[in-house]
Scaffold this motif. Structure first.
Motif, PDB file in Angstrom:
ATOM      1  N   HIS A 151       0.838  -1.206   0.000  1.00  0.00           N
ATOM      2  CA  HIS A 151       0.000   0.000   0.000  1.00  0.00           C
ATOM      3  C   HIS A 151       0.871   1.254   0.000  1.00  0.00           C
ATOM      4  CE1 HIS A 151      -3.634  -2.303   1.761  1.00  0.00           C
ATOM      5  NE2 HIS A 151      -3.805  -2.114   0.467  1.00  0.00           N
ATOM      6  N   LEU A 152       1.918   1.254   0.804  1.00  0.00           N
ATOM      7  CA  LEU A 152       2.814   2.406   0.857  1.00  0.00           C
ATOM      8  C   LEU A 152       3.570   2.585  -0.455  1.00  0.00           C
ATOM      9  CD1 LEU A 152       4.170   1.959   4.488  1.00  0.00           C
ATOM     10  CD2 LEU A 152       2.616   3.747   3.669  1.00  0.00           C
ATOM     11  N   MET A 153       4.006   1.475  -1.048  1.00  0.00           N
ATOM     12  CA  MET A 153       4.713   1.575  -2.326  1.00  0.00           C
ATOM     13  C   MET A 153       3.809   2.091  -3.433  1.00  0.00           C
ATOM     14  SD  MET A 153       7.162  -1.703  -2.472  1.00  0.00           S
ATOM     15  CE  MET A 153       8.758  -1.611  -1.722  1.00  0.00           C
ATOM     16  N   LEU A 154       2.562   1.640  -3.435  1.00  0.00           N
ATOM     17  CA  LEU A 154       1.618   2.120  -4.450  1.00  0.00           C
ATOM     18  C   LEU A 154       1.290   3.599  -4.251  1.00  0.00           C
ATOM     19  CD1 LEU A 154      -0.793  -0.926  -4.741  1.00  0.00           C
ATOM     20  CD2 LEU A 154       0.759  -0.066  -6.506  1.00  0.00           C
ATOM     21  N   ALA A 155       1.344   4.074  -3.013  1.00  0.00           N
ATOM     22  CA  ALA A 155       1.148   5.501  -2.772  1.00  0.00           C
ATOM     23  C   ALA A 155       2.301   6.297  -3.373  1.00  0.00           C
ATOM     24  CB  ALA A 155       1.028   5.780  -1.271  1.00  0.00           C
ATOM     25  N   ARG A 156       3.473   5.710  -3.341  1.00  0.00           N
ATOM     26  CA  ARG A 156       4.644   6.392  -3.893  1.00  0.00           C
ATOM     27  C   ARG A 156       4.678   6.327  -5.414  1.00  0.00           C
ATOM     28  NH1 ARG A 156       9.364   8.793  -2.671  1.00  0.00           N
ATOM     29  NH2 ARG A 156      10.915   8.560  -4.269  1.00  0.00           N
ATOM     30  N   CYS A 157       4.352   5.178  -5.970  1.00  0.00           N
ATOM     31  CA  CYS A 157       4.475   4.979  -7.422  1.00  0.00           C
ATOM     32  C   CYS A 157       3.211   4.324  -7.985  1.00  0.00           C
ATOM     33  CB  CYS A 157       5.662   4.087  -7.726  1.00  0.00           C
ATOM     34  SG  CYS A 157       7.216   4.672  -7.093  1.00  0.00           S
TER      35      CYS A 157
ATOM     36  N   VAL B  85      -3.606  -7.092  -3.766  1.00  0.00           N
ATOM     37  CA  VAL B  85      -3.726  -5.707  -3.313  1.00  0.00           C
ATOM     38  C   VAL B  85      -4.237  -4.866  -4.479  1.00  0.00           C
ATOM     39  CG1 VAL B  85      -2.469  -3.689  -2.467  1.00  0.00           C
ATOM     40  CG2 VAL B  85      -1.858  -5.970  -1.640  1.00  0.00           C
ATOM     41  N   ASP B  86      -5.324  -4.149  -4.236  1.00  0.00           N
ATOM     42  CA  ASP B  86      -5.919  -3.311  -5.278  1.00  0.00           C
ATOM     43  C   ASP B  86      -5.914  -1.863  -4.809  1.00  0.00           C
ATOM     44  OD1 ASP B  86      -7.250  -2.545  -7.612  1.00  0.00           O
ATOM     45  OD2 ASP B  86      -9.209  -2.826  -6.687  1.00  0.00           O
ATOM     46  N   GLY B  87      -4.926  -1.102  -5.254  1.00  0.00           N
ATOM     47  CA  GLY B  87      -4.850   0.300  -4.890  1.00  0.00           C
ATOM     48  C   GLY B  87      -4.273   0.529  -3.504  1.00  0.00           C
ATOM     49  N   THR B  88      -4.363   1.778  -3.069  1.00  0.00           N
ATOM     50  CA  THR B  88      -3.808   2.165  -1.784  1.00  0.00           C
ATOM     51  C   THR B  88      -4.749   3.124  -1.080  1.00  0.00           C
ATOM     52  OG1 THR B  88      -1.921   3.202  -0.671  1.00  0.00           O
ATOM     53  CG2 THR B  88      -2.465   4.028  -2.861  1.00  0.00           C
ATOM     54  N   PRO B  89      -4.860   3.020   0.227  1.00  0.00           N
ATOM     55  CA  PRO B  89      -5.706   3.967   0.957  1.00  0.00           C
ATOM     56  C   PRO B  89      -4.986   5.285   1.261  1.00  0.00           C
ATOM     57  CG  PRO B  89      -4.840   2.343   2.473  1.00  0.00           C
ATOM     58  CD  PRO B  89      -4.375   1.944   1.092  1.00  0.00           C
ATOM     59  N   TYR B  90      -3.722   5.378   0.919  1.00  0.00           N
ATOM     60  CA  TYR B  90      -2.916   6.545   1.254  1.00  0.00           C
ATOM     61  C   TYR B  90      -2.857   7.530   0.095  1.00  0.00           C
ATOM     62  CZ  TYR B  90      -1.415   3.237   4.806  1.00  0.00           C
ATOM     63  OH  TYR B  90      -1.401   2.315   5.816  1.00  0.00           O
ATOM     64  N   PRO B  91      -2.630   8.809   0.411  1.00  0.00           N
ATOM     65  CA  PRO B  91      -2.469   9.787  -0.669  1.00  0.00           C
ATOM     66  C   PRO B  91      -1.183   9.521  -1.435  1.00  0.00           C
ATOM     67  CG  PRO B  91      -2.109  10.814   1.479  1.00  0.00           C
ATOM     68  CD  PRO B  91      -2.541   9.402   1.733  1.00  0.00           C
ATOM     69  N   THR B  92      -1.195   9.828  -2.716  1.00  0.00           N
ATOM     70  CA  THR B  92      -0.008   9.578  -3.536  1.00  0.00           C
ATOM     71  C   THR B  92       0.941  10.772  -3.484  1.00  0.00           C
ATOM     72  OG1 THR B  92      -1.141  10.368  -5.506  1.00  0.00           O
ATOM     73  CG2 THR B  92      -1.214   8.004  -5.080  1.00  0.00           C
ATOM     74  N   VAL B  93       2.188  10.524  -3.839  1.00  0.00           N
ATOM     75  CA  VAL B  93       3.225  11.553  -3.785  1.00  0.00           C
ATOM     76  C   VAL B  93       3.263  12.358  -5.079  1.00  0.00           C
ATOM     77  CG1 VAL B  93       4.637  10.262  -2.150  1.00  0.00           C
ATOM     78  CG2 VAL B  93       5.010   9.964  -4.587  1.00  0.00           C
ATOM     79  N   THR B  94       4.211  13.257  -5.153  1.00  0.00           N
ATOM     80  CA  THR B  94       4.296  14.149  -6.306  1.00  0.00           C
ATOM     81  C   THR B  94       4.641  13.409  -7.585  1.00  0.00           C
ATOM     82  OG1 THR B  94       6.637  14.594  -5.988  1.00  0.00           O
ATOM     83  CG2 THR B  94       5.083  16.013  -4.810  1.00  0.00           C
ATOM     84  N   GLU B  95       4.340  14.029  -8.699  1.00  0.00           N
ATOM     85  CA  GLU B  95       4.580  13.442 -10.019  1.00  0.00           C
ATOM     86  C   GLU B  95       6.044  13.084 -10.243  1.00  0.00           C
ATOM     87  OE1 GLU B  95       3.331  11.815 -13.444  1.00  0.00           O
ATOM     88  OE2 GLU B  95       1.977  12.839 -12.091  1.00  0.00           O
TER      89      GLU B  95
ATOM     90  N   GLY C  15      17.348  11.687   2.221  1.00  0.00           N
ATOM     91  CA  GLY C  15      16.057  12.039   2.785  1.00  0.00           C
ATOM     92  C   GLY C  15      15.435  10.882   3.545  1.00  0.00           C
ATOM     93  N   ARG C  16      14.303  11.177   4.173  1.00  0.00           N
ATOM     94  CA  ARG C  16      13.578  10.176   4.966  1.00  0.00           C
ATOM     95  C   ARG C  16      12.106  10.236   4.630  1.00  0.00           C
ATOM     96  NH1 ARG C  16      16.194   9.330  10.706  1.00  0.00           N
ATOM     97  NH2 ARG C  16      14.896   7.535  10.408  1.00  0.00           N
ATOM     98  N   GLY C  17      11.400   9.166   4.953  1.00  0.00           N
ATOM     99  CA  GLY C  17       9.950   9.126   4.771  1.00  0.00           C
ATOM    100  C   GLY C  17       9.544   9.398   3.339  1.00  0.00           C
ATOM    101  N   VAL C  18       8.501  10.214   3.163  1.00  0.00           N
ATOM    102  CA  VAL C  18       8.006  10.503   1.808  1.00  0.00           C
ATOM    103  C   VAL C  18       8.989  11.336   1.004  1.00  0.00           C
ATOM    104  CG1 VAL C  18       5.574  10.300   2.420  1.00  0.00           C
ATOM    105  CG2 VAL C  18       6.694  12.526   2.547  1.00  0.00           C
ATOM    106  N   ASN C  19       9.979  11.926   1.667  1.00  0.00           N
ATOM    107  CA  ASN C  19      10.987  12.725   0.963  1.00  0.00           C
ATOM    108  C   ASN C  19      12.195  11.914   0.530  1.00  0.00           C
ATOM    109  OD1 ASN C  19       9.531  15.145   1.232  1.00  0.00           O
ATOM    110  ND2 ASN C  19      10.229  15.332   3.336  1.00  0.00           N
ATOM    111  N   ARG C  20      12.203  10.614   0.835  1.00  0.00           N
ATOM    112  CA  ARG C  20      13.336   9.778   0.459  1.00  0.00           C
ATOM    113  C   ARG C  20      13.395   9.635  -1.047  1.00  0.00           C
ATOM    114  NH1 ARG C  20      15.119   3.822   2.669  1.00  0.00           N
ATOM    115  NH2 ARG C  20      17.310   4.190   2.259  1.00  0.00           N
TER     116      ARG C  20
END
Length: 163
Positions: free
Chosen positions: A90-96, A111-121, A149-154
């Motif tokens: 789920h976290l990986m799909l939020a990233r990519c 796994v179908d999709g992610t419940p988390y918001p996605t990152v920048t383009e 970086g760390r977290g979503v900024n990695r």
């Protein structure tokens, strides 16, 4: 030799065999992204998490680099292991979310999709598996790129993000 039971399949393996190697010997599938047999195992993606019981202790470990040193029971299909891998996906799909490799693996994992918001383009093409970093260091022999970086900024970048 030690005895390992992987999802009710018993096998004898030499000490220091990884869980992933042992699982492949008995045709038990464990998903991987950062694993490549020609590189050292960094366990950076965490998609290969399994539950292992050894010496009276039960814990979650990464199958790609966890060396088996004593008789053990490995649960690839336990609720805890499956939930752990699904959470990572789920976290990986939020990233990519557009990564065809991730979507194919996610589908195989159910796994179908992610419940988390996605990152920048600009971040969507890198799944942070670390294979490019390992190849650069171990095969080419130059540490020209690494994780920063760390977290979503990695991200993967050059030193000081210079060209």
């Amino acid at each position: 030799m030690i005895t390992v039971t992987i999802d009710d399949r018993e096998i004898e393996v030499p000490k220091e065999t990884t869980i992933l190697e042992a699982a492949r010997m008995v045709d038990v599938w464990i998903p991987t992204l950062c694993f490549h047999p020609a590189l050292s195992q960094t366990a950076s993606c965490r998609i290969c998490m399994v539950e292992v019981e050894a010496g009276g202790r039960v814990r979650m470990v990464t199958a790609c680099n966890y060396p088996l040193r004593s008789d053990s029971t490995v649960r690839v299909s336990s609720d805890r292991a499956v939930a752990s891998r699904r959470g990572v996906m789920h976290l990986m799909l939020a990233r990519c979310p557009e990564s065809s490799e991730l979507r194919e693996l996610a589908a195989r994992m159910g796994v179908d999709g992610t419940p988390y918001p996605t990152v920048t383009e600009t971040q969507r093409n890198c799944i942070l598996c670390g294979l490019c970093v390992s190849v650069c260091e171990e095969v080419i022999g130059v540490s020209a790129i690494s994780f920063v970086g760390r977290g979503v900024n990695r991200t993967v970048a050059t030193p000081f993000r210079r060209p």
